[in-house]
Design an enzyme around this catalytic site. Structure first.
Site, PDB file in Angstrom:
ATOM      1  N   GLU A 112       9.646  25.643  99.537  1.00 53.84           N
ATOM      2  CA  GLU A 112       8.678  26.674  99.901  1.00 53.84           C
ATOM      3  C   GLU A 112       7.677  26.202 100.938  1.00 53.84           C
ATOM      4  O   GLU A 112       7.351  26.942 101.876  1.00 53.84           O
ATOM      5  CB  GLU A 112       7.898  27.115  98.657  1.00 53.84           C
ATOM      6  CG  GLU A 112       8.639  28.041  97.729  1.00 53.84           C
ATOM      7  CD  GLU A 112       7.782  28.438  96.542  1.00 53.84           C
ATOM      8  OE1 GLU A 112       7.698  29.638  96.245  1.00 53.84           O
ATOM      9  OE2 GLU A 112       7.181  27.539  95.913  1.00 53.84           O
ATOM     10  N   LYS A 162       2.829  36.149  98.578  1.00 54.14           N
ATOM     11  CA  LYS A 162       2.368  35.798  97.234  1.00 54.14           C
ATOM     12  C   LYS A 162       2.892  36.771  96.201  1.00 54.14           C
ATOM     13  O   LYS A 162       3.372  36.376  95.148  1.00 54.14           O
ATOM     14  CB  LYS A 162       0.838  35.756  97.211  1.00 54.14           C
ATOM     15  CG  LYS A 162       0.252  35.376  95.855  1.00 54.14           C
ATOM     16  CD  LYS A 162       0.659  33.968  95.455  1.00 54.14           C
ATOM     17  CE  LYS A 162       0.036  33.544  94.142  1.00 54.14           C
ATOM     18  NZ  LYS A 162       0.549  32.244  93.693  1.00 54.14           N
TER      19      LYS A 162
END
Length: 615
Positions: free
Chosen positions: A495, A610
């Protein structure tokens, strides 16, 4: 994923909107823009890039609009159309008297766009969102006597897909219209002013009183109040919620990045998750949000857990915990697959949906499928008032506090502790004795202090990161409770550092991944001393024989590991079910430091959001 802000009141709108967009940067985005309404004029500024760039380039814009007290702003995460100035929001109709921002996806935009093009409408972007402003314009032109609320309602009846919308118009310059279906929106209630946002981060510095919109609701917000109705024009009675966190909780607090701050917050979060719930001296775990349904859950034939990403890894650990302690079969599903595979669930099943934000689109869809099939649906989420919290029959808040870093850290440990407590609650009076319960809860209550000790390894882990920051591939291996931790460690590295990494059960290494191992390949073993320890040692020997670089997460005082591994990160001893709460911390820190050494933006990694509120 995408961010919406809006303001109507007595203060200058532009500075408030820009600050609000900064608060939403953690959601992930590629462009940003503002629309300010001042009398009979809407001014728009938008561009590809960061909010700070927009702020720098908008000095003249803000000076021109300094008296304006109504506006909307947006950060875009591209779906339809590449990141560019032309695809940034807000969008205007041809006459420039309607401005719109949109989160979500218009699934039938192609059909709507074809109709609008045939009627002479000109599109200036490649997005699906622009369809909405032209659709509203068309309906209003054909029904000029309608107000903006009615026009918006009529337009949305033609729309298929998900949306969070803010609309302003010079035709009715004293109001903002917002609507929600599948994409979160919250209204902040101030002193003669109102704030609109995708979540509470931009609102908390102005007011702690909020109203959460539900799917299928539309609100009209004016300076003297607001009203909420369904898309079918039925008035809705909304509850005002008081937020229980402060602005300080969403600031960095002296840390370089939110992610590092949130990693170091984990001992405190662990205490918060357990506070008032875990009573070791009584052998009691009390989960008030599910207490009325616990007996029914104990009688269930099966539990299905649906989640995405990091929450899915926590769910895997939850499967191991529930099956070991409560002896109830558990399946773990990707929510995105569960919703489409016509799952076999019914009234004898419990479906648990897990999401940090409580707004994950795929997880919400899985929730709806489970409810339709008659299952008892329970939620585990962090955000009070979120859609999952409102739409599940029962549930538990993790109390992890706001998590700003896109790569989830403290939310993971909070979810694992919650699942541990849930497994014990299911077991009480059935499969675990009172004395065993005391032992488990006592062990759990010690975990925050052990996590604090583990965080003291930060400097050593930084040194290891310096040696492996240029790796092209990394393999993470674990067994039992630590196999999901291997998956989570690999995900964190991917990530935020953009290094290819994979997590595997250590025994599966021989079924493929061993072919990748050479002298340039770091292999990270989670090798705590549990019932698979001897097998892990054999796996390490196999990697060493192929010249792989071995990094081990092991227990303090383990001399055998020190002999075998090139680098050992030693953590405190704990019982096997609890070790994931400790073993994950070094992996979070390692990913963080590798990413920062590579110059990556760890709080806002590229292409990620997010809260994933679209498919």
């Amino acid at each position: 994923m995408c961010g919406i802000v809006g303001y109507i009141g007595w203060q200058a709108a532009a500075p408030l909107l820009l600050q609000g967009l900064k608060r939403l940067e953690y959601r992930g985005y590629d462009s940003a823009g503002l629309a300010i309404l001042n009398g009979n004029r809407i001014s728009v500024i938008k561009q590809k890039g960061s909010v700070s760039t927009l702020e720098t380039d908008s000095v003249t814009f803000r000076a021109e609009m300094r008296d304006a007290t109504l506006g909307i702003g947006h950060t875009r995460w591209a779906t339809h159309g590449e990141p560019s100035d032309r695809n940034a929001h807000p969008f205007l109709n041809a006459s420039g008297d309607i401005a719109l921002i949109h989160n979500g996806i218009v699934e039938n935009f192609s059909v709507l766009k074809t109709e609008l093009l045939s009627e002479g409408y000109i599109f200036t972007s490649d997005t699906d969102s622009e369809v909405l402003v032209h659709l509203i314009d068309r309906i209003w032109k054909s029904n000029p006597s309608l107000d903006i609320e009615s026009v918006t309602r009529n337009a949305l009846r033609l729309v298929e897909g998900a949306y969070g919308l803010c609309i302003i118009s010079t035709r009715e310059p004293d109001r903002i219209v917002v609507a929600r279906k599948g994409s979160p929106l919250v209204i902040g209630i101030g002193n003669r002013e109102f704030f609109i946002a995708s979540d509470t981060a931009p609102i908390i510095e102005h007011t702690n009183k909020v109203v959460y919109l539900s799917d299928g609701e539309l609100a009209v917000i004016k300076r003297d109040g607001y009203s909420v109705k369904s898309i079918d024009n039925v008035a809705q009675d909304k509850t005002v919620t008081e937020l229980d966190f402060t602005l300080e909780k969403i600031e960095k607090g002296g840390f370089e990045h939110f992610m590092l701050k949130e990693i170091f917050e984990q001992p405190e979060v662990m205490n918060n998750v357990m506070r008032g719930r875990v009573h070791p001296e009584k052998g009691l775990v009390r989960l008030g949000g599910i207490i009325d349904y616990l007996d029914r859950m104990k009688q269930s034939k099966r539990i299905v857990i649906c989640a995405c990403g990091t929450s899915w890894h926590a769910a895997l650990i939850g499967k191991y915990l529930i099956e070991e302690f409560a002896r109830i079969p558990v399946e773990v599903d990707y929510a995105s697959e569960f919703r489409y595979r016509n799952p076999i669930v019914g009234i004898d099943d419990v479906v648990i949906v897990i999401s940090q934000s409580g707004e994950t689109a795929d997880t919400l869809a899985a929730l709806h499928v489970a409810k339709e099939k008659g299952a008892l649906v329970m939620g585990i989420c962090n955000v009070v008032g979120s859609t999952i919290a409102r739409e599940t029959l029962c549930g538990i808040y993790t109390h992890a506090g706001p998590e700003i870093g896109v790569a989830s850290t403290k939310a993971f440990t909070a979810q694992v502790i919650m699942l541990y407590m849930f497994a014990l609650a299911l077991s009480k009076g059935r499969t675990i004795s009172h004395d065993e319960m005391i032992l488990h809860l006592t062990e759990l209550s010690k975990i925050p202090e052990k996590a604090s000790r583990t965080l003291l390894l930060n400097t050593y882990i930084t040194d290891i990161a310096k040696l492996f920051k240029d790796a092209r591939n990394v393999l993470y291996l674990g067994r039992g409770y630590n196999f999901p931790v291997a998956l989570e460690g690999a995900l964190k590295l991917k990530e935020i550092s953009y290094i290819h990494a994979e997590g595997y059960p250590a025994a599966e290494m021989k079924h493929g991944p061993i072919a990748l191992i050479d002298e340039d390949m770091p292999v990270i073993f989670i090798a705590t001393q549990d019932n698979t320890y001897s097998k892990i040692l054999s796996n390490i020997e196999e990697v060493r024989s192929r010249k792989g670089r071995v990094i081990a997460i092991a227990n303090e005082g383990d001399k055998e590991i020190n002999r075998l591994a090139e680098y050992v990160i030693s953590i405190p001893h704990s019982s096997a079910p609890i070790t994931p709460l400790l073993t994950v911390i070094p992996l979070q820190l390692l990913a963080y430091h590798i990413a920062t050494l590579r110059g990556c933006n760890v709080d806002r990694p590229r292409n990620l959001a997010k809260s994933v509120t679209v498919e």
